[in-house]
Design a protein around this motif. Structure first.
Motif, mmCIF file in Angstrom:
data_model
loop_
_atom_site.group_PDB
_atom_site.id
_atom_site.type_symbol
_atom_site.label_atom_id
_atom_site.label_comp_id
_atom_site.label_asym_id
_atom_site.label_seq_id
_atom_site.Cartn_x
_atom_site.Cartn_y
_atom_site.Cartn_z
ATOM 1 N N MET A 1 0.866 -1.162 0.000
ATOM 2 C CA MET A 1 0.000 0.000 0.000
ATOM 3 C C MET A 1 0.904 1.214 0.000
ATOM 4 N N PHE A 2 0.561 2.200 -0.794
ATOM 5 C CA PHE A 2 1.442 3.357 -0.842
ATOM 6 C C PHE A 2 0.670 4.647 -1.043
ATOM 7 N N ASP A 3 1.321 5.718 -0.654
ATOM 8 C CA ASP A 3 0.809 7.068 -0.844
ATOM 9 C C ASP A 3 1.967 7.886 -1.380
ATOM 10 N N ALA A 15 5.463 8.889 -9.688
ATOM 11 C CA ALA A 15 4.445 7.971 -9.168
ATOM 12 C C ALA A 15 4.085 6.927 -10.225
ATOM 13 N N ASN A 16 3.946 7.362 -11.468
ATOM 14 C CA ASN A 16 3.645 6.414 -12.552
ATOM 15 C C ASN A 16 4.798 5.445 -12.768
ATOM 16 N N ALA A 17 6.024 5.932 -12.680
ATOM 17 C CA ALA A 17 7.192 5.061 -12.826
ATOM 18 C C ALA A 17 7.244 4.040 -11.681
ATOM 19 N N PHE A 18 6.884 4.460 -10.482
ATOM 20 C CA PHE A 18 6.843 3.556 -9.327
ATOM 21 C C PHE A 18 5.834 2.431 -9.576
ATOM 22 N N ARG A 19 4.638 2.786 -10.046
ATOM 23 C CA ARG A 19 3.614 1.783 -10.338
ATOM 24 C C ARG A 19 4.095 0.801 -11.418
ATOM 25 N N LYS A 20 4.729 1.327 -12.448
ATOM 26 C CA LYS A 20 5.234 0.462 -13.527
ATOM 27 C C LYS A 20 6.294 -0.501 -13.016
ATOM 28 N N ARG A 21 7.160 -0.030 -12.135
ATOM 29 C CA ARG A 21 8.186 -0.917 -11.575
ATOM 30 C C ARG A 21 7.562 -2.024 -10.739
ATOM 31 N N LEU A 22 6.517 -1.690 -9.993
ATOM 32 C CA LEU A 22 5.816 -2.726 -9.238
ATOM 33 C C LEU A 22 5.251 -3.781 -10.192
ATOM 34 N N GLN A 23 4.614 -3.322 -11.252
ATOM 35 C CA GLN A 23 4.039 -4.256 -12.220
ATOM 36 C C GLN A 23 5.126 -5.090 -12.897
ATOM 37 N N ASN A 24 6.257 -4.486 -13.191
ATOM 38 C CA ASN A 24 7.362 -5.223 -13.811
ATOM 39 C C ASN A 24 7.939 -6.281 -12.875
ATOM 40 N N GLN A 25 7.749 -6.104 -11.572
ATOM 41 C CA GLN A 25 8.203 -7.092 -10.589
ATOM 42 C C GLN A 25 7.141 -8.149 -10.308
ATOM 43 N N GLY A 59 9.417 11.598 -0.655
ATOM 44 C CA GLY A 59 8.148 12.019 -0.065
ATOM 45 C C GLY A 59 7.082 10.936 -0.089
ATOM 46 N N GLY A 60 7.417 9.761 -0.631
ATOM 47 C CA GLY A 60 6.451 8.670 -0.704
ATOM 48 C C GLY A 60 6.415 7.861 0.576
ATOM 49 N N LYS A 61 5.315 7.167 0.783
ATOM 50 C CA LYS A 61 5.124 6.317 1.967
ATOM 51 C C LYS A 61 4.625 4.959 1.488
#
Length: 95
Positions: A1-3, A15-25, A59-61
């Motif tokens: 879970m993230f904010d 934020a979009n790059a973070f989501r893409k990296r999660l999906q790539n993993q 600044g992300g959590k």
């Protein structure tokens, strides 16, 4: 879970790059800021924790919750006011 902060164009891009990296993993989206991934053991889960920590935007959590297969099976889902039919979750098999 993230904010993640998304007030500026740069923050939205991160934020979009973070989501893409999660999906790539191998993570799949449950809700907009909630992703999940099945891990075959504690060591694999810990490896993903380290990787996520390494690419978390400024600044992300992130909150990471680890649950067992048995706990996951006990999740009760409601859609509108009705209980959703249980989905059969396949366990991965490696050859």
């Amino acid at each position: 879970m993230f904010d993640l902060p998304v007030l500026t164009k740069k923050e939205r891009k991160e934020a979009n790059a973070f989501r893409k990296r999660l999906q790539n993993q191998g993570f799949e989206r449950c809700q907009f800021s909630i992703y999940m991934r099945w891990c075959p053991g504690k060591e694999v889960a810990e490896r993903h924790v380290k990787q996520i920590k390494g690419f978390l935007p400024e600044g992300g959590k992130v909150d990471i919750v680890t649950i067992t297969d048995k706990q996951y099976e006990r999740i009760i889902t409601f859609v509108s006011s009705r209980r959703a039919s249980k989905k059969k979750r396949d366990q991965y098999t490696l050859f």
